[in-house]
Design a protein around this motif. Structure first.
Motif, PDB file in Angstrom:
ATOM      1  N   GLN A 126       1.151 133.722  80.798  1.00 21.61           N
ATOM      2  CA  GLN A 126       2.378 133.062  80.385  1.00 21.61           C
ATOM      3  C   GLN A 126       2.106 131.560  80.324  1.00 21.61           C
ATOM      4  N   SER A 127       2.398 130.951  79.204  1.00 21.15           N
ATOM      5  CA  SER A 127       2.174 129.520  79.026  1.00 21.15           C
ATOM      6  C   SER A 127       2.983 128.724  80.047  1.00 21.15           C
ATOM      7  N   SER A 146       5.101 120.498  83.255  1.00 22.43           N
ATOM      8  CA  SER A 146       4.458 121.814  83.191  1.00 22.43           C
ATOM      9  C   SER A 146       3.233 121.732  84.079  1.00 22.43           C
ATOM     10  N   VAL A 150       4.577 126.059  79.817  1.00 25.38           N
ATOM     11  CA  VAL A 150       5.788 125.442  79.301  1.00 25.38           C
ATOM     12  C   VAL A 150       7.029 126.289  79.561  1.00 25.38           C
ATOM     13  N   TYR A 151       6.857 127.570  79.889  1.00 22.98           N
ATOM     14  CA  TYR A 151       8.006 128.424  80.200  1.00 22.98           C
ATOM     15  C   TYR A 151       8.492 128.247  81.637  1.00 22.98           C
ATOM     16  N   ASN A 152       7.833 127.357  82.374  1.00 22.82           N
ATOM     17  CA  ASN A 152       8.230 127.093  83.752  1.00 22.82           C
ATOM     18  C   ASN A 152       8.232 125.586  83.995  1.00 22.82           C
ATOM     19  N   VAL A 153       9.045 124.857  83.256  1.00 23.14           N
ATOM     20  CA  VAL A 153       9.115 123.408  83.379  1.00 23.14           C
ATOM     21  C   VAL A 153       9.892 123.049  84.649  1.00 23.14           C
TER      22      VAL A 153
END
Length: 177
Positions: free
Chosen positions: A4-5, A89, A7-10
């Motif tokens: 999972q990149s 990120s 950026v999906y957990n900023v």
């Protein structure tokens, strides 16, 4: 679990917990820095900065986004509006891979300071990375790596290089025709 990149957990991180890295060769001219300020003032932070979380110091070390970080430090209006927090990120990679990430991010956007790039190549070499690794991970060809190594002037960077025979010594008994 699949990848999972980041950026999906900023995360929203207080700027006091964010520190620059000590190897970034990127620089931004004053007009572009002013344009970045204008962009952040008008549009807000539209991209998180990329950091590595250092558990030992409880800080976030910048991998990409130093100038977005600087804008918040240099402009009180931005600091106040954002509550002193930056979108981050987080990547969890060893130093050599973080250095490579920084270079990839920067090269995709602009130019680098040649002396600082030479220092990066030197440090990666000292970390045991081959020219092939540097080429693959930093997007450089062999000639560019060679030029950057030459700038540093460090003989150690060339110790594993096999040099060709540019000339042959003339035998004493050789006769001109």
């Amino acid at each position: 679990m699949s990848f999972q990149s980041p950026v999906y957990n900023v995360l929203s991180i207080p700027i006091e917990k964010i520190v620059p890295n000590d190897y970034n060769p990127n620089s931004v001219a004053p007009p572009e820095l002013k344009l970045l300020y204008d962009s952040i003032r008008e549009d807000g932070y539209t991209m998180p900065i990329v950091c590595y979380y250092d558990r030992d110091t409880d800080t976030y070390v910048i991998v990409d986004g130093f100038h977005r970080y600087r804008i918040m430090l240099d402009y009180p209006d931005i600091y106040q509006r954002e509550g002193g927090r930056l979108p981050v990120s987080v990547i969890d990679k060893p130093l050599d891979c973080r250095m490579a990430s920084t270079i990839r991010h920067n090269r995709a956007r602009g130019s680098h300071n040649v002396d600082l790039m030479s220092n990066i190549v030197t440090e990666l070499h000292e970390l045991g990375r081959s020219d092939a690794w540097i080429s693959k991970h930093l997007g450089m060809d062999k000639d560019e790596i060679l030029r950057l190594k030459q700038i540093t002037g460090l003989a150690a960077l060339f110790r594993d290089i096999n040099f060709g025979q540019a000339w042959q010594p003339i035998d004493e008994d050789y006769e001109d025709l």
